[in-house]
Design an enzyme around this catalytic site. Structure first.
Site, mmCIF file in Angstrom:
data_model
loop_
_atom_site.group_PDB
_atom_site.id
_atom_site.type_symbol
_atom_site.label_atom_id
_atom_site.label_comp_id
_atom_site.label_asym_id
_atom_site.label_seq_id
_atom_site.Cartn_x
_atom_site.Cartn_y
_atom_site.Cartn_z
ATOM 1 C CB SER A 53 47.208 37.920 -6.789
ATOM 2 O OG SER A 53 46.008 37.950 -6.040
ATOM 3 C CE LYS A 54 47.024 29.619 -10.263
ATOM 4 N NZ LYS A 54 48.149 28.692 -10.207
ATOM 5 N NE ARG A 55 46.093 33.876 -1.110
ATOM 6 C CZ ARG A 55 46.723 34.105 0.026
ATOM 7 N NH1 ARG A 55 46.225 34.969 0.890
ATOM 8 N NH2 ARG A 55 47.843 33.502 0.289
ATOM 9 C CG ASN A 56 43.215 38.625 -3.665
ATOM 10 O OD1 ASN A 56 42.684 37.930 -2.809
ATOM 11 N ND2 ASN A 56 44.357 39.249 -3.478
ATOM 12 C CG ASP A 57 42.600 39.953 -8.932
ATOM 13 O OD1 ASP A 57 41.722 40.762 -8.669
ATOM 14 O OD2 ASP A 57 43.752 39.993 -8.453
#
Ligand code: GLU
Length: 481
Positions: free
Chosen positions: A260-264
């Site tokens: 995910s863009k948020r975590n990775d």
């Protein structure tokens, strides 16, 4: 003749999972002397991002995946090659390629005009949700005859065209990786094929284009597997040969979740900026969900092509492990010729303000060689070499070196030795420590650790003779002070 396509939507950037899909398509095409085709699926105009097509293609080129047919870049401009164009779906809309196929389905009774307003659809949806049902079109317009529909259209009513699925029929298809898949039409929705604006939806355009472009294998992420029955139904309705379906396992992060863009980091651009070499990224990506029979972990693109097969692609998710990627990247960095590598690390050093654009080539080579063995991403050279170019905080171990009884002697001997030279050349740097050893009478740890501490503020680090040469006479004197 194998023909495969990578068919991204230009909604922003190239996702790392998208690059893996492109790679598997590419490897399969090359392995079978087939064609790797790039098609742009841009019929959802609300998600279109300016510049995204150019960006996608340039990332594919950067990765080393050349396009045999379809959309490409020529002098930075979007262009096309091949006999089945246009390869950008919005251009195919302009050519009115899709409408006639929608008409064909209507005439055959496999599609119908739907006049339901957004408001009505929203209401049904809300009601179905409230009843705990899966939201689905209720089929009101299935009863409108073609004749009636044409009248209503003439009167200016807005409409979409929907797929007319028969009730209670099993749709069956064989996926090369996942095996046999069966879904009953009762669990499917009457998919919109042509939207109110006249544009086809993804589901319709993908079928028409894959057929017209003579695609033999549809290789894509498994998020599309639940859509495939609709596509299969359309192939059957048209009486077209079915391509082979190959749905690839999702790329997961180390926690087993979808990236995910948020975590990775998810965009290829991120990886490029961090200093992953394209060959290393491609090598590692190939292994996310596939393993060669040889079990090798470092493979050239030729070796990957040689060994690639869908039989060895896993059914479930492939884990994208950044540490493993770093390891692979480090191998490639070590293998890269230093001159070549120096060109790659230069922008990072310039940006950090450590060197100037017009740096002497020999000096750049020296800096590169000094850190070549210890970086696993190009960008790491900045942090690793900072102590050479800036005043950095002295590390705890180095502070302790102050207590070394003979530290003043070492300082003295270095100063004396420096007085004898004009410049810290490579030749001098190689024998400099030997001379200090002789002059001071200290050797090994007693010599190297304190000298390192004096010059770099740390007790470990790369080859000391390189450090001496990079710092140069004046800087060494300054640091001794
Ligand atoms: N346009 C779709 C996407 O953006 C491609 C799906 C397919 O390959 O059929 O992922």
């Amino acid at each position: 003749m194998v023909r495969v396509r990578f068919a991204p939507s230009p909604t922003g950037y190239l996702h790392i999972g998208g690059l893996r899909t492109a790679l598997y398509n590419y490897l399969f095409a090359k392995k079978n002397n087939g064609s790797f085709i790039l098609r742009i699926e841009d019929t959802d105009r609300t998600r279109y991002v300016q510049g995204a097509i150019e960006n996608l293609i340039s990332k594919l080129y950067w990765s080393g995946l050349s396009i045999d047919e379809g959309v490409c870049l020529e002098n930075g401009k979007i262009s096309e090659k091949g006999d089945y164009g246009p390869y950008i779906q919005s251009l195919r809309v302009e050519k009115e390629i899709y409408q006639k196929y929608a008409q064909e389905l209507i005439e055959k009774g496999y599609a119908y005009y739907c006049f339901c307003s957004k408001e009505r659809l929203d209401n049904i949806k809300a009601q179905q949700k409230a009843d705990g049902k899966i939201p689905r079109y209720d089929g009101l317009c299935r009863g409108v005859s073609i004749q009636q529909a044409k009248e209503r259209i003439k009167n200016g009513e807005k409409y979409v065209i929907r797929l007319k699925l028969p009730a209670n029929r099993d749709i069956v298809f064989e996926d090369l990786i996942k095996g046999k898949i069966t879904i009953n039409t009762n669990d499917m929705d009457d998919q919109v094929l042509i939207k109110e604006d006249g544009f086809p939806t993804y589901h319709f355009a993908v079928v028409i284009d894959d057929h017209l472009m003579k695609i033999t294998h549809i290789v894509r992420g498994d998020e599309w597997i639940s859509s495939t029955p609709k596509h299969v139904f359309m192939y059957e309705a048209f009486g077209w040969d079915m391509p082979t379906f190959v749905h690839l396992p999702t790329v997961l992060n180390k926690n087993g979740k979808k990236l995910s863009k948020r975590n990775d980091d998810v965009s290829v651009e991120d990886f490029k900026e961090k200093g992953y070499l394209p060959q290393a990224l491609i090598n590692y990506l190939a292994l996310v969900g596939w393993s060669p029979e040889s079990n090798k972990e470092i493979l050239s693109i030729e070796e990957m092509i040689e060994e690639f097969s869908f039989e060895r692609v896993s059914k479930s998710g492939g884990v994208f492990d950044v540490d493993k990627l770093d390891w692979v990247n480090a191998q490639y960095i070590r293998k890269t010729e230093t001159t070549e590598l120096s060109k790659l690390v230069k922008p990072y050093l310039v940006k950090a303000g450590f060197i100037k654009e017009d740096i002497d080539e020999k000096r750049l080579l020296l800096i590169t060689e000094t850190f070549k063995e210890s970086i696993s991403r190009l960008s790491q050279i900045v942090e690793q070499s900072r102590f050479l170019f800036e005043d950095v905080e002295v590390e705890k171990d180095a502070i302790e070196m102050r207590n070394v009884a003979h530290i003043e002697i070492l300082k003295e001997k270095i100063r004396e030795e420096l007085e004898n030279i004009d410049e810290m050349t490579q030749e001098i740097s190689k024998t400099f420590m030997k001379k200090i050893q002789k002059a001071s009478g200290f050797k090994g740890k007693d010599l190297y650790m304190p000298v390192r501490a004096l010059l770099t503020g740390r007790v470990h680090g790369p080859e000391l003779s390189n450090i001496l040469e990079i710092l140069g006479k004046e800087e060494i004197l300054k640091r001794l002070k």
